[in-house]
Design an enzyme around this catalytic site. Structure first.
Site, PDB file in Angstrom:
ATOM      1  N   CYS A 113      -6.788  21.755   5.600  1.00  0.00           N
ATOM      2  CA  CYS A 113      -7.232  21.845   6.993  1.00  0.00           C
ATOM      3  C   CYS A 113      -6.118  21.621   8.009  1.00  0.00           C
ATOM      4  CB  CYS A 113      -8.365  20.850   7.242  1.00  0.00           C
ATOM      5  SG  CYS A 113      -9.798  21.087   6.159  1.00  0.00           S
ATOM      6  N   HIS A 253      -8.954  18.739  14.754  1.00  0.00           N
ATOM      7  CA  HIS A 253      -9.626  19.443  13.664  1.00  0.00           C
ATOM      8  C   HIS A 253     -11.112  19.118  13.728  1.00  0.00           C
ATOM      9  CE1 HIS A 253     -10.946  20.839   9.841  1.00  0.00           C
ATOM     10  NE2 HIS A 253     -10.863  19.675   9.225  1.00  0.00           N
ATOM     11  N   ASN A 283     -17.165  22.628   9.846  1.00  0.00           N
ATOM     12  CA  ASN A 283     -15.756  22.496   9.469  1.00  0.00           C
ATOM     13  C   ASN A 283     -15.266  23.841   8.935  1.00  0.00           C
ATOM     14  OD1 ASN A 283     -13.281  21.948   8.335  1.00  0.00           O
ATOM     15  ND2 ASN A 283     -13.926  20.081   7.278  1.00  0.00           N
TER      16      ASN A 283
END
Length: 367
Positions: A113, A253, A283
């Site tokens: 990520c 994020h 996500n």
């Protein structure tokens, strides 16, 4: 030494939406439980004919159009993905081919990520070194294909989508100001996709044991993330010579609202200084920061001259942050239509495949 400016941006998400109520029909969960623990209401799910490359190309074309840059002017394409199309060829090469970016080198960067921050830094440093002038950075995911839809701890979190930035060299100050990148492989098993590589190649046993699904120790990842988000942001600010008060936006994020709230407390900032859209997309790993940025730009939240920090964390373990001064597109003449190059790219790809086929026939005759 030239500066590396972010001059184009674009995003692409699948049309198909999966809500928390949809998930509750197949797994023991409910909307209130998910929203309380994660902040997520829904996520996008790719159709069978949507892939990291196709989503990445759609986002890239939008970014190129805003930057007014032809695909043929790209020197470098970096694609970062936690769900690449293949181990090889690189998803970046598929994007390069579909865009018709015939002069660009292309490679994948794998940092989970945090990948988009790492890739932005790599592209910016290549520009600042003088070796290239124009780069495309793409974060693109179809993580839904690696989710165990019977595991309520992970299936509620992840979604699909893509985001892309164009970076260009300029003599004007601004653009990417600093970046920090960190890794700690000792925590690699906290968030992983065990099978599919050379340690656990695909077998009947790996499929039966669920090793091709995302494995996560949620509590360990939460502890790690809440520790590093604020510290990485501060590191990037220190490297850029900025204070928190000088920064207009933090773009984190989009993993979990509680993690973002912990970062806000650590930086002593109100939540209205953070750009958050995880409620709509969940996500999306490497795509989450650019998707959040694009939506904020479309709403007029980010303006020229704003200083901001992008910060993320992910499997590896990896974490990092990047400070930038937003300047927008570089003024240029003419009007570029990158979608036309996509059509030409398809033709070029067909011709090159045909040439290789003919070369193969001729080579066999020579043997």
């Amino acid at each position: 030494m030239p500066y590396a400016h972010i001059t184009g941006w674009g995003m692409a998400v699948p049309e198909s939406i999966m809500t928390n109520d949809d998930l509750a029909k197949t797994v023991d969960t409910n909307d209130a439980w998910i929203r309380e623990r994660t902040g997520i209401r829904e996520r996008r799910i790719a159709k069978p004919d949507e892939f990291p490359s196709t989503l990445g190309v759609d986002a890239s074309i939008k970014a190129l159009k805003i930057a007014n840059v032809r695909p043929t002017d790209l020197d470098l394409i970096i694609c970062t993905s936690s769900s690449p199309e293949y181990i090889f060829p690189a998803t970046a090469c598929l994007i390069q081919d579909q865009l018709g970016a015939n002069k660009a080198g292309a490679f994948d960067l794998l940092a989970a990520c945090t990948g988009f921050i790492f890739a932005l830094n790599m592209a910016a440093q290549a520009i600042r070194s003088g070796s290239i002038k124009t780069a495309l950075v793409v974060g693109t995911e179809t993580l839904s294909r690696f989710v165990d839809w019977k595991d309520r701890n992970t299936c509620i979190l992840f979604g699909d989508g893509a985001g892309a930035f164009v970076l260009q060299a300029s003599d004007q100050p601004g653009g990417v100001l600093s970046a920090v990148m960190h890794s700690d492989g000792s925590g690699g098993d906290s968030l992983s996709l065990p099978a599919g590589g050379s340690r656990y190649p695909a077998t009947e046993a790996t499929v039966h044991e669920g090793k091709h699904y995302i494995q996560m120790d949620g509590k360990a990842v939460f502890r790690f993330a809440t520790r590093v988000m604020a510290s990485a942001t501060q590191e990037a600010l220190d490297a850029a010579g900025l204070t928190v008060d000088q920064v207009r936006w933090i773009v984190p994020h989009q993993a979990n609202i509680r993690i973002i709230e912990a970062a806000a407390r650590g930086l002593k900032l109100p939540m209205d200084r953070f750009i958050v859209n995880l409620d709509k997309y969940g996500n999306t790993s490497t795509a989450s920061i650019p998707i959040a940025m694009v939506e904020a730009l479309e709403k007029g939240q980010i303006k020229n001259g704003d200083k901001l920090v992008m910060v993320g964390f992910g499997g590896g373990l990896t974490w990092g942050a990047l400070a930038a001064e937003w300047t927008g597109p570089i003024p240029s003449k003419g009007h570029v239509r990158p979608e036309q190059y996509r059509r030409l790219g398809r033709l070029r790809s067909f011709v090159r495949r045909a040439i290789r086929f003919i070369e193969g026939l001729l080579y066999r005759r020579e043997l």
